[in-house]
Design a protein around this motif. Structure first.
Motif, mmCIF file in Angstrom:
data_model
loop_
_atom_site.group_PDB
_atom_site.id
_atom_site.type_symbol
_atom_site.label_atom_id
_atom_site.label_comp_id
_atom_site.label_asym_id
_atom_site.label_seq_id
_atom_site.Cartn_x
_atom_site.Cartn_y
_atom_site.Cartn_z
ATOM 1 N N UNK A 103 0.777 -1.278 -0.022
ATOM 2 C CA UNK A 103 -0.101 0.016 0.023
ATOM 3 C C UNK A 103 0.909 1.367 0.107
ATOM 4 N N UNK A 104 2.109 1.058 0.623
ATOM 5 C CA UNK A 104 2.926 2.440 0.759
ATOM 6 C C UNK A 104 3.368 2.554 -0.784
ATOM 7 N N UNK A 105 3.560 1.632 -1.757
ATOM 8 C CA UNK A 105 4.083 1.991 -2.760
ATOM 9 C C UNK A 105 2.893 2.925 -3.830
ATOM 10 N N UNK A 106 1.808 2.981 -3.225
ATOM 11 C CA UNK A 106 0.742 3.768 -3.899
ATOM 12 C C UNK A 106 0.710 5.180 -3.332
ATOM 13 N N UNK A 107 1.560 5.455 -2.576
ATOM 14 C CA UNK A 107 1.857 7.011 -2.169
ATOM 15 C C UNK A 107 3.229 7.638 -2.620
ATOM 16 N N UNK A 108 3.154 8.867 -2.661
ATOM 17 C CA UNK A 108 4.261 9.535 -2.881
ATOM 18 C C UNK A 108 5.371 9.456 -1.755
ATOM 19 N N UNK A 109 5.059 9.368 -0.528
ATOM 20 C CA UNK A 109 5.968 9.190 0.544
ATOM 21 C C UNK A 109 6.285 7.633 0.736
ATOM 22 N N UNK A 110 5.454 6.708 0.310
ATOM 23 C CA UNK A 110 6.029 5.469 0.565
ATOM 24 C C UNK A 110 6.650 4.777 -0.873
ATOM 25 N N UNK A 111 6.718 5.234 -1.927
ATOM 26 C CA UNK A 111 6.857 4.933 -3.343
ATOM 27 C C UNK A 111 8.491 4.434 -3.431
ATOM 28 N N UNK A 112 8.838 3.293 -3.662
ATOM 29 C CA UNK A 112 10.357 3.012 -3.801
ATOM 30 C C UNK A 112 10.577 2.305 -4.783
ATOM 31 N N UNK A 113 11.473 2.690 -5.848
ATOM 32 C CA UNK A 113 11.711 1.920 -6.959
ATOM 33 C C UNK A 113 13.103 0.897 -6.503
ATOM 34 N N UNK A 114 13.998 0.932 -7.685
ATOM 35 C CA UNK A 114 15.203 0.054 -7.419
ATOM 36 C C UNK A 114 15.733 0.391 -6.009
ATOM 37 N N UNK A 115 15.990 -1.034 -5.455
ATOM 38 C CA UNK A 115 16.536 -0.846 -4.241
ATOM 39 C C UNK A 115 18.202 -1.435 -4.361
ATOM 40 N N UNK A 116 19.090 -1.456 -3.235
ATOM 41 C CA UNK A 116 20.466 -1.920 -3.391
ATOM 42 C C UNK A 116 20.276 -3.666 -3.885
ATOM 43 N N UNK A 117 21.093 -3.982 -5.005
ATOM 44 C CA UNK A 117 21.291 -5.206 -5.264
ATOM 45 C C UNK A 117 21.689 -6.221 -4.341
ATOM 46 N N UNK A 118 22.356 -5.833 -3.255
ATOM 47 C CA UNK A 118 22.734 -6.647 -2.310
ATOM 48 C C UNK A 118 21.768 -6.876 -1.340
ATOM 49 N N UNK A 119 20.586 -5.985 -1.473
ATOM 50 C CA UNK A 119 19.514 -6.087 -0.353
ATOM 51 C C UNK A 119 19.391 -4.811 0.752
ATOM 52 N N UNK A 120 18.264 -4.723 1.240
ATOM 53 C CA UNK A 120 17.858 -3.889 1.974
ATOM 54 C C UNK A 120 19.136 -4.075 3.247
ATOM 55 N N UNK A 121 19.921 -2.872 3.602
ATOM 56 C CA UNK A 121 20.806 -3.065 4.658
ATOM 57 C C UNK A 121 20.233 -3.375 5.881
ATOM 58 N N UNK A 122 18.861 -2.891 6.281
ATOM 59 C CA UNK A 122 18.415 -3.151 7.482
ATOM 60 C C UNK A 122 18.267 -4.637 7.619
ATOM 61 N N UNK A 123 17.742 -5.380 6.638
ATOM 62 C CA UNK A 123 17.443 -6.682 6.612
ATOM 63 C C UNK A 123 18.815 -7.547 6.597
ATOM 64 N N UNK A 124 19.636 -6.944 5.746
ATOM 65 C CA UNK A 124 21.136 -7.778 6.086
ATOM 66 C C UNK A 124 21.634 -7.863 7.244
ATOM 67 N N UNK A 125 21.409 -6.550 7.998
ATOM 68 C CA UNK A 125 21.874 -6.482 9.365
ATOM 69 C C UNK A 125 21.059 -7.778 10.513
ATOM 70 N N UNK A 126 19.913 -7.612 10.083
ATOM 71 C CA UNK A 126 19.162 -8.318 11.083
ATOM 72 C C UNK A 126 19.065 -10.168 10.639
ATOM 73 N N UNK A 127 19.582 -10.288 9.433
ATOM 74 C CA UNK A 127 20.040 -11.821 9.221
ATOM 75 C C UNK A 127 21.151 -12.102 9.722
#
Length: 504
Positions: free
Chosen positions: A161-185
């Motif tokens: 749902x955030x992708x349908x908002x100006x504030x929440x839209x995100x396009x390409x991310x880092x090829x290696x993955x979201x840094x927060x997720x990498x740290x959490x793993x």
């Protein structure tokens, strides 16, 4: 044209043959003019592809009915009704009047005809058509069945749902993955092991990463695999050109080292008799045997790799199912960061088989023979071949690793572990030797002296239960079948009842 040998199934002999094309159809339909049974010029129509009648084939490709009556009314796949008599010469393709000048990849020609799990799915479909009223229980392909916990799907929905908002839209991310997720793993699975977030590469699944690692390593490395093992290790080695030729008698490729892992050696290879290879594929808990390597065994493996200058590609996709003190990561072993890469996945512990999310850990200490960091090259492969995992899937991955999310997915894992216990106890009560089912969602059952394919077929025909023939996992899998514990509880109990009635 065609080379012709022997007699046709109908008893006639083809002395000469040529291919003509009926051009009035939307696609090319080959017909054969042949001399059969002494009648010159008799017209014969063959079936192209996996269709049991010419009319069905024509309806599929042209949308029209045709009055042609096939000579072979029950033609099975791959032209088997012709008993291999018609053998196309090189670069000849039935039904196509034009071919490019691009040669086929010779490595693809070395592969077996089909990848194991899609082939099992085709058998399921054939059985369903044959027995349309039977309730089929699928314990073959290891696909999760329980719903993903709401705490996780809610996080993914929020991201959507955030992708349908100006504030929440995100396009390409880092090829290696979201840094927060990498740290959490790194924090959740490798705490105290020295694994850092920037050594974690988030992906669309472990199997995809296996192929990316093969691209990284290239065709000039030598490879060892457990026997039996997950077939993607061997098949990807064939595709990139590491394997050599297939020996049809042994079922082994000439340049791959098969490390025998059977009950006699506690499913761990005799490393004193294993020749050096550049790469060692090792899965623990193992798919298909369900065996988890002990700490002492993994220390032997790391020491072996270090002594030989090898790299271990360690698959820990089923580590969440470990119930004893067996290590859940190769990086629990001191020194592994200098000789190992670990591949893992959200598929089997979080039910993400369709969502697609995994990761690979490449330690910065891991170096090639010239001292170049392997991590830098893998980063280059990822940036070239991959645009990063879905940000929706990564939002779900973060939710899985939260305290509440991890507790929720652990309950689902426990459901599957109880299923595995039920299946293991069922075969044990029948009097068969059972392995796995404790540290893994797979049960590995021994049928001494039997062909695994025959056992698979017998169980399917007589009980309407889909399993996996062990030989599909390698030569050492003969005489075994694998059953998956991924299923609804009522299906597992029904399967147990059917099997007990069948074998009583």
């Amino acid at each position: 044209m065609w080379s012709v040998v022997g007699d046709v199934a109908g008893g006639g002999r083809i002395d000469k043959i040529c291919v003509s094309v009926i051009s009035s159809f939307k696609c090319l339909f080959p017909t054969i003019w042949a001399t059969m049974g002494g009648v010159k010029g008799q017209k014969m129509t063959i079936v192209v592809g996996r269709f049991r009648s010419v009319s069905r084939w024509l309806r599929l490709v042209t949308g029209r009915r045709n009055s042609a009556i096939p000579i072979f009314k029950n033609t099975p796949p791959y032209y088997s009704q012709l008993h291999g008599l018609l053998q196309p010469q090189k670069n000849t393709v039935i039904g196509h009047e034009y071919c490019t000048k691009v040669p086929r990849n010779v490595n693809m020609e070395s592969l077996r005809s089909g990848y194991l799990f899609p082939e099992i799915s085709k058998r399921e479909l054939e059985h369903t058509r044959k027995h349309p009223h039977a309730k089929l229980i699928r314990l073959g392909v290891g696909d999760t069945t329980q719903p993903i916990p709401d705490i996780i799907t809610s996080a993914m929905a929020k991201q959507v749902y955030a992708l349908s908002t100006v504030q929440g839209y995100r396009g390409y991310g880092a090829e290696q993955g979201n840094l927060e997720l990498r740290m959490a793993i790194a924090e959740r699975f490798y705490k105290g092991m020295g694994v850092k977030g920037d050594e974690v590469f988030v992906s669309d699944g472990a199997q995809c990463d296996i192929s990316r690692l093969q691209m990284l390593l290239g065709s000039n490395v030598t490879v060892a695999v457990q026997d039996p093992s997950f077939p993607a290790y061997v098949d990807s080695s064939v595709i990139v050109g590491q394997s050599g030729k297939l020996n049809e008698e042994t079922g082994k490729y000439s340049k791959i080292v098969y490390m025998n892992c059977e009950p006699e050696n506690n499913f761990f290879p005799d490393l004193s008799r294993t020749p050096r290879t550049d790469i060692i594929f090792f899965c623990s808990p193992n798919n298909p045997t369900g065996s988890a390597a002990s700490r002492q065994q993994l220390k032997q493996l790391v020491d072996f790799a270090k002594a030989n200058g090898s790299i271990i590609i360690y698959d820990s996709a089923y580590s969440a199912y470990i119930s004893d003190n067996s290590p859940r990561s190769i990086f629990e072993i001191p020194g592994a960061n200098e000789v190992a890469i670990e591949v893992s996945s959200f598929s089997k512990f979080a039910g993400f088989t369709g969502v697609r999310l995994g990761w690979t850990v490449v330690p910065e200490e891991l170096r090639y023979s010239n001292g170049h960091p392997v991590m830098k090259d893998f980063d280059r492969i990822v940036c070239t071949c991959f645009n990063g995992a879905s940000n929706i899937a990564q939002a779900g991955g973060l939710a899985c690793l939260s305290p509440d999310g991890f507790q929720a997915v652990s309950c689902v894992v426990n459901h599957y572990k109880e299923n595995a216990k039920i299946l293991a106890e069922t075969f044990d009560s029948i009097g068969l030797k059972v392995y796995g089912g404790k540290n893994s969602p797979y049960v590995w059952v021994h049928f001494p002296g039997s062909s695994s394919l025959n056992v698979f077929n017998e169980i399917l025909e007589r009980t309407h239960i889909v399993t996996i023939p062990g030989k599909g996992f390698g030569p050492a899998g003969e005489e075994y079948i694998r059953l998956s514990a991924f299923g609804h509880r009522e299906c597992i109990l029904e399967a147990a009842s059917r099997l007990q009635n069948f074998y009583k």
